[in-house]
Enzyme design. Structure first.
Site, short mmCIF file in Angstrom:
data_model
loop_
_atom_site.label_atom_id
_atom_site.label_comp_id
_atom_site.label_asym_id
_atom_site.label_seq_id
_atom_site.Cartn_x
_atom_site.Cartn_y
_atom_site.Cartn_z
N HIS A 1 0.73 -1.35 0.44
CA HIS A 1 0.07 -0.40 0.04
C HIS A 1 0.63 1.46 0.10
O HIS A 1 0.63 2.21 -0.75
CB HIS A 1 -0.74 0.04 1.29
CG HIS A 1 -0.33 0.71 2.44
ND1 HIS A 1 0.49 -1.12 3.19
CD2 HIS A 1 0.06 1.36 3.14
CE1 HIS A 1 0.18 0.05 4.18
NE2 HIS A 1 0.68 1.43 4.36
N GLU B 1 6.79 4.99 14.29
CA GLU B 1 6.19 4.44 14.58
C GLU B 1 5.36 4.62 16.01
O GLU B 1 6.38 3.81 16.91
CB GLU B 1 4.67 3.30 14.46
CG GLU B 1 5.02 3.25 12.46
CD GLU B 1 4.58 1.72 12.14
OE1 GLU B 1 2.89 1.70 12.89
OE2 GLU B 1 4.65 0.70 11.70
N HIS C 1 7.74 -2.69 2.42
CA HIS C 1 7.71 -0.44 1.91
C HIS C 1 8.76 0.18 1.74
O HIS C 1 9.02 0.05 0.32
CB HIS C 1 6.80 -0.55 3.27
CG HIS C 1 5.54 -0.99 3.42
ND1 HIS C 1 4.45 -1.50 2.46
CD2 HIS C 1 4.56 -0.85 4.80
CE1 HIS C 1 3.57 -2.14 3.34
NE2 HIS C 1 3.97 -1.78 5.05
N LYS D 1 8.51 0.42 15.67
CA LYS D 1 7.18 0.37 16.92
C LYS D 1 7.61 1.47 18.07
O LYS D 1 8.96 1.04 18.58
CB LYS D 1 6.84 -0.88 17.23
CG LYS D 1 6.00 -1.40 16.08
CD LYS D 1 4.67 -1.10 15.47
CE LYS D 1 4.08 -2.02 14.49
NZ LYS D 1 3.34 -1.05 13.39
#
Length: 472
Positions: free
Chosen positions: A183, A221, A245, A331
């Site tokens: 995506h 993130e 990605h 993360k």
């Protein structure tokens, strides 16, 4: 060729979403279909059939669908929802080579309702371990011929696993039927990476190692993994983000100008430069795990899974030889961002060695609808020759007539049209696994880091004597 009506609109289509009651479908895939309907980008005649192992009534699945929209997108307008829901159905009992559940019956009813031979689009929103069996089942039950099949990432979990899965897929499907989704390639600003470069002479003439010192692709993130702990503990940052990605975005930055921006040329240019990626040296990679990760329910209390990766990537092409690409993601970090930073070399001349830090940087924010920011050196107004950094920004969504689509919406629409330009090819994926191979077979020592930090301190050594643009 896309299956279209004489007027050019998409032909009647049956969408099958495998794993329709799972987390990915609820967060991303199902809301994308609703947005397509609202944007009037679906065919005039269509049905969506969710599939799962449970025996869920149509009405119950529609209620779950609506709840997902309310939780992860926006609550639908009641009248719009009622019209949309008439097209939504559920086929339970799972789907395998031995047991197709009720899916064949639901597709049969959809074909009768739509008439003729509608286009079949299968979306595999299921764990990668189930890709091979589901693909075989599509062939076994006559649902592969003429269909289009969307595979979520990661497409394999190692080089050997990729090759085995690729063989299974091509035993059932022709390559032109296969849509391996990433995506990040559907993001508006990712597409603008190559468009801005190829359409603007200033960028096109300076897009090489003679003018660019380094490139940073940074996707930190703040979120943790509590909502998908079991998946993440079997995957980690390298497989979840780096080999998917971040490598693909690096290819968008680094590819050679294609003859056109058509699907075949764009794909070929992206995959060709991936073939120039040098296999990662474990000494150029930092792996981390945030403190408290092993206490998350669903995570193995002795897990050595990486939740952070920073890497220095070298691209052995004439254009980029000697230019480091720095990739970072993780993360529970200090901020959330999706940014590509092109750090330009300081020009020679009378101001050499006098420029303030942070200047000569072109940044693309890949988050949301995308922004472009250029950091320039300017004279600070006043009597002295004081230099400072000025910023010029462009919000892509602010352009006249802009109608940005979220990545999943854009990519599913491309599948509907038969446009494969923003999807990955097997040759590029094979090269990606070769690049990641050294750190998968012999990973560097895992380092801990505090939640809310920028990750292990060793990541700063990768970019020295420079610094990460984010977190300076």
């Amino acid at each position: 060729m896309a299956n279209t009506t004489p007027a050019g609109d998409p032909a009647p289509t049956v969408f099958v979403v495998f794993g329709a009651t799972g987390d990915l479908a609820k967060r991303m895939v199902l809301p994308a279909f609703y947005r397509l309907a609202r944007e009037k980008l679906l065919p005039g005649q269509w049905r969506l059939v969710g599939n799962g192992r449970g025996d869920v009534a149509h009405e119950d699945f529609r209620a779950r669908f609506r709840d997902a929209l309310t939780e992860y997108d926006t609550a639908p307008d009641p009248r719009e929802w009622d019209a949309f829901a008439e097209h939504v159905f559920f086929a339970g009992g799972g789907f395998s080579t031995e047991r197709p559940g009720s899916l064949l019956d639901e597709i049969g009813e959809a074909r009768t309702a739509l008439g003729g031979e509608p286009q079949l689009i299968h979306y595999l929103a299921i764990p990668p371990v189930a890709f091979a069996e589901t693909t075989k089942a599509l062939g076994e039950h006559g649902l592969a011929r003429g269909s289009r099949v969307v595979y979520e990432k990661p497409f394999g979990t190692s080089g050997a696993d990729f090759r085995e899965l690729d063989q299974v897929v091509h035993s059932v499907l022709d390559e032109q039927q296969v849509y391996r989704i990433d995506h990040f390639l559907g993001k508006e600003a990712t597409q603008d990476l190559h468009l801005l470069r190829f359409a603007n002479g200033w960028f096109a003439s300076s897009w090489d190692g003679a003018h660019i010192e380094s490139v940073q692709i940074d996707v930190p993130e703040t979120l943790g993994i509590s909502d998908r702990a079991q998946f993440y503990d079997a995957t980690g940052a390298v497989l979840d983000m780096l080999v998917t990605h971040l490598f693909q975005v690096a290819a968008e930055v680094a590819m050679e100008p294609p003859p056109s921006l058509g699907a075949r040329d764009l794909q070929a240019a992206r995959e060709e430069v991936i073939g120039c990626f040098r296999p990662l040296d474990p000494a150029d990679v930092v792996l981390g795990q945030f403190d408290g990760y092993r206490d998350v329910p669903g995570v193995d209390p002795r897990s050595t899974r990486d939740t952070y990766v920073a890497a220095r990537l070298w691209i052995d092409s004439d254009r980029w030889r000697g230019v480091p690409f720095y990739l970072r993601t993780g993360k529970r970090l200090a901020a959330s961002a999706q940014r590509v930073s092109i750090i330009l070399r300081d020009p020679p001349g009378p101001l050499a060695g006098q420029l303030p830090p942070g200047a000569n940087v072109l940044c693309f924010s890949l988050a949301g609808d995308g922004d472009i920011d250029l950091s320039l050196v300017a004279k600070k107004p006043g009597p002295a020759l004081d230099l400072d950094v000025a910023h010029a920004g462009i919000s892509l969504a602010s352009l006249p007539g802009a109608d940005p689509l979220p990545p999943y919406v854009r990519l599913i629409h491309d599948v509907l049209l038969g446009d494969r330009s923003l999807f990955t090819r097997p040759d590029g994926l094979a090269a990606v696994w070769d690049v990641a191979g050294p750190i998968l077979s012999g990973p560097p020592r895992l380092q801990s880091y505090a939640p809310g930090s920028w990750g292990p301190a060793a990541a700063g050594d990768l970019v020295a004597p420079g610094k990460w643009i984010l977190g300076q």
